[in-house]
Design a protein around this motif. Structure first.
Motif, mmCIF file in Angstrom:
data_model
loop_
_atom_site.group_PDB
_atom_site.id
_atom_site.type_symbol
_atom_site.label_atom_id
_atom_site.label_comp_id
_atom_site.label_asym_id
_atom_site.label_seq_id
_atom_site.Cartn_x
_atom_site.Cartn_y
_atom_site.Cartn_z
ATOM 1 N N TRP A 117 0.751 -1.200 -0.094
ATOM 2 C CA TRP A 117 0.042 0.080 -0.037
ATOM 3 C C TRP A 117 1.081 1.257 -0.147
ATOM 4 O O TRP A 117 1.640 1.558 1.112
ATOM 5 C CB TRP A 117 -0.746 0.174 1.283
ATOM 6 C CG TRP A 117 -1.984 -1.257 1.496
ATOM 7 C CD1 TRP A 117 -1.471 -2.483 1.733
ATOM 8 C CD2 TRP A 117 -3.281 -1.207 0.803
ATOM 9 N NE1 TRP A 117 -2.476 -3.506 1.610
ATOM 10 C CE2 TRP A 117 -3.655 -2.833 1.128
ATOM 11 C CE3 TRP A 117 -4.074 -0.443 0.102
ATOM 12 C CZ2 TRP A 117 -4.846 -3.113 0.513
ATOM 13 C CZ3 TRP A 117 -5.380 -0.878 -0.219
ATOM 14 C CH2 TRP A 117 -5.373 -2.317 -0.132
ATOM 15 N N SER A 121 -4.809 5.970 3.203
ATOM 16 C CA SER A 121 -6.107 6.323 3.311
ATOM 17 C C SER A 121 -6.547 7.444 3.834
ATOM 18 O O SER A 121 -5.773 7.722 5.119
ATOM 19 C CB SER A 121 -6.934 4.949 3.224
ATOM 20 O OG SER A 121 -8.342 5.292 3.333
ATOM 21 N N HIS A 126 -7.761 0.809 5.422
ATOM 22 C CA HIS A 126 -7.826 0.628 4.164
ATOM 23 C C HIS A 126 -9.530 0.553 3.835
ATOM 24 O O HIS A 126 -10.457 0.043 4.445
ATOM 25 C CB HIS A 126 -7.225 -0.470 3.629
ATOM 26 C CG HIS A 126 -5.929 -0.554 4.046
ATOM 27 N ND1 HIS A 126 -4.981 0.239 3.381
ATOM 28 C CD2 HIS A 126 -4.876 -1.396 4.815
ATOM 29 C CE1 HIS A 126 -3.752 0.041 3.542
ATOM 30 N NE2 HIS A 126 -3.640 -0.964 4.427
ATOM 31 N N GLU A 136 2.554 -1.097 4.616
ATOM 32 C CA GLU A 136 2.236 0.165 4.660
ATOM 33 C C GLU A 136 3.605 1.099 4.053
ATOM 34 O O GLU A 136 4.259 1.739 5.067
ATOM 35 C CB GLU A 136 1.604 0.904 5.817
ATOM 36 C CG GLU A 136 0.648 -0.109 6.556
ATOM 37 C CD GLU A 136 -0.681 0.283 5.550
ATOM 38 O OE1 GLU A 136 -0.466 0.756 4.876
ATOM 39 O OE2 GLU A 136 -1.642 -0.758 6.174
#
Length: 546
Positions: A117, A121, A126, A136
């Motif tokens: 990722w 977000s 997520h 992450e």
């Protein structure tokens, strides 16, 4: 002596009957919650998440034991806040039950196996499903220190083994999920390619990145080869969706309710837009910045106006993080042909998007003032926070429209109506796809057709990202509008409580927003329950003498 002993035993037995067992205390729930999360997030000693049939069978058995422990907790005499916490833990357990019995993402959706990722977000966790070992990447600072490089190498190490395992796990026949997975898998490959240059000089990280990239590319090739064999539906269906809304999202609505709400909001947004356009037809049209300098200047001016407006009108108490959180989310200017829906909106009316960025204030609030309950302190599992996070952010757009934020430049009001229409259009399409009444391609076409003024491009990645996300995560697409409806209901009920002379603090807009964050990022239905002191789903019935 025997008679005396019998009498003593009888007295003791009567005493045990007469003295009730001690009721459970919230600390019991907190201990159970900690055990539950350890169970939920546990990984084998290998460090590779396990989603084989045997592992999922063990999860199902463990879940039953935790559900039994939760049911055994006596909540009588608890405060409403503690009872809300109990419901949150139950909802998380129901989320795992739904995954095990219905959604089964590890068997139906190759995108479940995305591990990397690259960006944070704007929600507590997520958007949509994610396995228990996400990497992450956005949390790392480059150039890497030696320690961080070693940590990153360790995090990436599970990817080849997990993708190898996935080939045996993916036995489902969900055609749309399968085909749509190629986009996020491709994004993982792109991120790993970029990462290769950023880990130069750290041998272990270089090797781990190369191995992860090779495994990802090999997995993508396999997914493409298997794709033509997938012919089944991808939605969970109406019956399962209704169970999910009630028992996981703790929503007061059903699938049919949501269709009605989103259909109404879509029509209302289109009507509002056309009336605004008619009212402002003598005014010059909105224009978009021509370069990054203009983009930055217009965005910063809008943020300054937003914060000053809230301070002057008393919409909310100004917090130290409000301006900086928006100022760091300005983003990059791109040429018109590359602008997706949100870039078009931000270029013409930046605060139509920045009002939605209440998200970032939520996250700052979580960081600055952690909730006293450990259950609410971090993100809830299974996107249980979605009605509050997305619903309030969407409500903020509409409420700031009504509050007067856009009155200084009336044509900006039109953009807010377009934002509302787009959220209703995409959510309605997602509902029909979830019900297997249309496929993903048709849902995308519906979103394009029902978003005003051609602002949704059928060719840019945003469209496919949104509709595939909503297919993977039931309820997410509609939550922007259905959560907004719940926020508006709560707003109205609190104001009506004061008007009817019922107990409670004097209602103010500032008071509403100042207190809203104190409940944590939990479903709006539970905020309503705690704030108004109600039982689950209980309506407010006020009778006032005229």
């Amino acid at each position: 002596m025997v008679l005396i002993m019998r009498r003593l035993l009888l007295a003791l037995a009567l005493l045990m009957v007469a003295v009730p067992t001690l009721a459970s205390i919230p600390a019991d729930l907190h201990a159970l919650f900690a055990d539950w999360r350890r169970f939920h997030d546990a990984r084998p000693a290998s460090g590779v998440p396990d989603y084989t049939d045997a592992a999922n069978a063990a999860r199902a058995e463990g879940l039953k034991r935790f559900q039994a422990r939760l049911a055994a907790i006596d909540t009588s005499g608890w405060s409403t806040a503690d009872q809300v916490d109990w419901q949150l833990v139950q909802a998380e357990m129901n989320g795992l039950k739904f995954d095990l019995e219905v959604a089964r993402p590890w068997a139906r959706d190759p995108a479940w196996y995305v591990s990397l990722w690259a960006a944070q977000s704007d929600t507590p966790a997520h958007e949509g499903p994610a396995h228990i070992a996400p990497v992450e990447l956005w949390q790392y600072h480059f150039p890497l220190t030696k320690a961080d490089a070693a940590e990153l190498a360790g995090e990436l190490a599970h990817i080849p083994a997990l993708l190898a395992q996935a080939r045996g796990n993916l036995t489902g026949n969900a055609a749309d999920l399968w085909n749509a997975s190629l986009v996020p898998l491709g994004e993982q490959a792109d991120a790993l390619r970029e990462l290769q240059a950023r880990v130069k000089g750290h041998k272990a990280a270089e090797q781990a990145t190369a191995a992860a990239l090779a495994a990802t590319l090999d997995f993508i090739a396999w997914v493409k080869t298997e794709a033509p064999t997938k012919t089944g539906p991808s939605g969970v269906g109406i019956e399962a969706y209704n169970w999910y809304l009630k028992h996981v999202q703790l929503s007061p609505y059903t699938w049919s309710d949501e269709v009605a709400i989103l259909s109404r909001e879509l029509a209302r947004a289109h009507a509002g837009l056309r009336l605004e356009e008619n009212h402002h037809k003598a005014l010059p049209p909105l224009t978009s910045p021509a370069n990054q300098t203009e983009w930055d200047a217009r965005s910063l001016a809008a943020i300054n106006h937003f914060i000053a407006f809230m301070a002057k009108t008393g919409v909310a108490t100004i917090q130290h993080y409000m301006h900086p959180e928006l100022a760091t989310r300005i983003g990059k200017w791109v040429p018109p042909e590359q602008q997706n829906f949100f870039a078009i909106a931000q270029g013409r009316a930046p605060n139509s998007l920045f009002a939605h960025f209440y998200h970032w204030w939520d996250l700052a609030e979580m960081h600055d003032r952690p909730h006293p309950s450990p259950i609410r302190r971090g993100p809830l599992l299974y996107n249980i926070w979605v009605s509050r996070a997305e619903g309030n952010a969407t409500a903020m757009e509409a409420m700031m429209l009504d509050a007067g934020l856009f009155d200084h430049n009336p044509r900006e009001r039109e953009v807010v109506w377009i934002m509302q229409a787009q959220r209703a259009a995409r959510g309605l399409a997602a509902l029909y796809a979830t019900a297997n009444q249309i496929d993903l391609k048709t849902a995308m076409a519906m979103q394009v057709a029902r978003t005003p003024n051609g602002w949704i491009s059928p060719d840019l990645p945003l469209l496919g990202f949104e509709q595939s996300l909503y297919l993977r995560q039931p309820g997410y697409g509609p939550s922007y509008i259905t959560g907004k409806a719940q926020i508006e209901q709560l707003f109205a009920e609190l104001a009506e409580q004061e008007r009817a002379g019922l107990p409670g603090d004097r209602f103010t807009v500032k008071g509403f927003y100042d207190r809203l964050g104190s409940f944590g990022l939990i479903p709006v239905s539970l905020i309503r329950q705690q704030w108004l002191g109600l039982k689950p789903g209980e309506p407010i019935i006020s009778v006032r003498a005229e």
